[in-house]
Design a protein around this motif. Structure first.
Motif, PDB file in Angstrom:
ATOM      1  N   ARG A   1      28.609 -38.377  -6.684  1.00  0.00           N
ATOM      2  CA  ARG A   1      27.922 -39.576  -7.155  1.00  0.00           C
ATOM      3  C   ARG A   1      28.491 -40.820  -6.492  1.00  0.00           C
ATOM      4  NH1 ARG A   1      29.805 -41.596 -13.180  1.00  0.00           N
ATOM      5  NH2 ARG A   1      31.802 -42.493 -12.546  1.00  0.00           N
TER       6      ARG A   1
ATOM      7  N   GLN B   1      22.036 -33.846  -8.282  1.00  0.00           N
ATOM      8  CA  GLN B   1      22.407 -35.207  -7.901  1.00  0.00           C
ATOM      9  C   GLN B   1      23.059 -35.871  -9.103  1.00  0.00           C
ATOM     10  OE1 GLN B   1      21.244 -36.775  -4.613  1.00  0.00           O
ATOM     11  NE2 GLN B   1      21.405 -34.577  -4.330  1.00  0.00           N
TER      12      GLN B   1
ATOM     13  N   THR C   1      22.699 -41.030  -9.991  1.00  0.00           N
ATOM     14  CA  THR C   1      22.188 -41.474  -8.704  1.00  0.00           C
ATOM     15  C   THR C   1      21.167 -42.587  -8.859  1.00  0.00           C
ATOM     16  OG1 THR C   1      21.284 -40.668  -6.615  1.00  0.00           O
ATOM     17  CG2 THR C   1      20.376 -39.721  -8.620  1.00  0.00           C
TER      18      THR C   1
ATOM     19  N   ASN D   1      24.245 -40.692  -0.978  1.00  0.00           N
ATOM     20  CA  ASN D   1      24.037 -39.414  -1.658  1.00  0.00           C
ATOM     21  C   ASN D   1      22.584 -38.949  -1.556  1.00  0.00           C
ATOM     22  OD1 ASN D   1      23.301 -41.579  -3.277  1.00  0.00           O
ATOM     23  ND2 ASN D   1      24.077 -40.701  -5.172  1.00  0.00           N
TER      24      ASN D   1
END
Length: 485
Positions: free
Chosen positions: A116, A204, A207, A213
């Motif tokens: 993250r 993820q 995010t 990322n």
């Protein structure tokens, strides 16, 4: 006969370990065996990975399925994955353990988060330089990627300006850490291709729509497609709920289940399809679709087994943890209230991040007794709550009215609604966490839950009561609850 899942959670918090074990036990004949809490590290302290590897090797003969956090296996936990300084070669050797564990005919499913990038200057879960450079690192990441994807000149200027405020050595270190972790995630695809990992989720973690990322996510998706692994590798927003969803998927595979058929009923049909959840990278309908696929369920318009009441309000979420109020409250569609008695009902309470919506739940209780719910979730992010809720519904399939399933409903309402949306705010208003000794903070939290929390459960008609409450990471964000009949 008991089927044993061998699990390695991302850390020892109750929500990702003990509560997942409770969910798996909803499926008759199944258990989830995990390392002891004290063997899973603590917050920033990594677990002893050699001890974990030893424990896993000794479970090989008992395993009917493996559900493994690769962040725990490789880095010693999700949070340590962001700052541990082992080199890539050393970490790859730890990943090789999966080849030893794999047995023919025994599913091995795994997950590894894309690192993250937090949008604040709080360094509790990051490298020390996140204070004071966290917001600038986030802006550099977000606007650099946004410019590369959209060509927006303003984003280019904002990205360059943010980068200039961060010392070059810090930027270089941050990019090197990202590159190392990304290389490990790419290496997991080799294990899928080799048949070692049967199902892989690359979530993820916390995010936004753009960022370094997200660039990694696009690269991973492209590689998954190029290798033809799309039926075995899923990439979507989430993290803490993946242990739940993969356990549900593994149990479904072992039982030979058809996908659970769910009717999705929004409470705000005018806006929910355009809602972009906080801390996520895609609109809510796409996030829901990813979670349905991950857990082994399907949205249907006819012949549903149960109803998912998806509660949102307007185009934006509030956020209890960040003290961000709900911007809009258009109200609940009359159609939602009209149909909730037709099927068993589970609630994904998604109006706020980091807690449920007390206003809505009070209104819901006027239409349906809360102990009659098949499930409820309102914790943390949209994907955290939807994934864990769907896992509960799959694991308790056809047994949603049992007392064991009601135990989970009572726990989730106590934690997600009573604690996160109410009592945590009261505690933070009266206690300065930086100055309050952890033991005193924990006593104050438990006192609130045992008095106010239990009074709320009693008013709602639950027979369950909170027996114990604690702060597993010595802070108010997370709470552990023991809820019993």
């Amino acid at each position: 006969m008991t089927h044993t899942l061998i699990g390695l959670p991302v850390d020892g918090r109750p929500v990702v370990r003990a509560q997942v074990q409770q969910l798996v036990a909803l499926a008759p004949g199944f258990e989830l065996r995990c390392p002891a809490v004290q063997d899973l590290g603590n917050f920033r302290l990594p677990a002893d990975r050699d001890d974990l590897a030893h424990w896993l090797r000794h479970q090989r003969e008992q395993a009917d399925a493996w559900v493994l956090s690769l962040d725990m296996l490789v880095y010693g936990g999700l949070i340590p994955s962001r700052f541990i300084d082992d080199d890539e070669a050393t970490l790859r050797k730890r990943l090789a353990l999966l080849g030893e564990l794999k047995k023919p005919g025994v599913p091995l499913v795994a997950f590894a988060a894309t690192m993250r990038i937090s949008n604040n200057c709080v360094a509790d879960e990051e490298k020390p330089y996140w204070n004071p450079y966290g917001s600038d690192l986030w802006a550099w990441s977000f606007h650099t990627d946004r410019y590369e994807q959209t060509g927006d000149i303003q984003s280019r200027a904002q990205g360059e300006s943010a980068a200039a405020r961060v010392p070059e050595a810090i930027r270089a270190d941050y990019l090197a850490t990202r590159a190392r972790n990304f290389a490990l995630n790419r290496a997991t695809l080799d294990l899928v291709e080799a048949g070692v990992i049967d199902r892989l989720i690359l979530p993820q973690d916390d995010t936004a729509e753009y960022g370094f990322n997200i660039a990694e996510r696009r690269a991973l998706q492209a590689e998954v497609a190029a290798r033809g692994l799309g039926d075995r590798v899923l990439v979507y927003a989430g993290a803490d709920e993946v242990m739940h969803t993969l356990c549900a998927w593994a149990v479904g595979q072992l039982r030979g289940d058809a996908p659970l058929r769910i009717a999705v009923q929004p409470t705000d049909s005018a806006h929910w399809q355009r809602l972009m959840p906080l801390y996520e990278d895609r609109p809510l309908p796409l996030a829901l679709a990813a979670q349905l696929r991950a857990v082994g369920a399907v949205a249907v318009e006819h012949d549903a087994e149960l109803m998912l009441l998806l509660h949102t309000q307007g185009l934006d979420q509030g956020d209890w943890a960040m003290r961000k109020p709900l911007p809009q409250r258009p109200g609940v569609d009359a159609a939602a209230w009209a149909c909730i008695t037709q099927l068993p009902v589970a609630v994904a309470d998604d109006a706020h991040a980091n807690g449920g919506d007390p206003h809505f739940v009070a209104e819901l209780a006027d239409h349906l007794p809360l102990p009659a719910l098949a499930g409820y979730a309102g914790w943390n992010t949209s994907s955290n709550r939807m994934g864990s809720l769907l896992a509960q519904l799959v694991l308790a399939r056809g047994r949603w009215s049992t007392s064991e399933n009601q135990d989970v409903v009572a726990l989730r309402l106590a934690e997600d609604l009573v604690w996160q949306a109410d009592l945590r705010q009261r505690l933070r208003a009266t206690q300065n966490e930086q100055d309050t000794p952890p033991a005193a903070l924990a006593v104050a939290a438990e006192s609130l839950m045992l008095t106010v929390g239990n009074a709320w459960l009693q008013r709602q008609g639950f027979v369950q009561r909170i027996q114990r409450a604690w702060l597993p990471w010595a802070r108010s964000f997370e709470i552990g609850l023991e809820v019993c009949r």
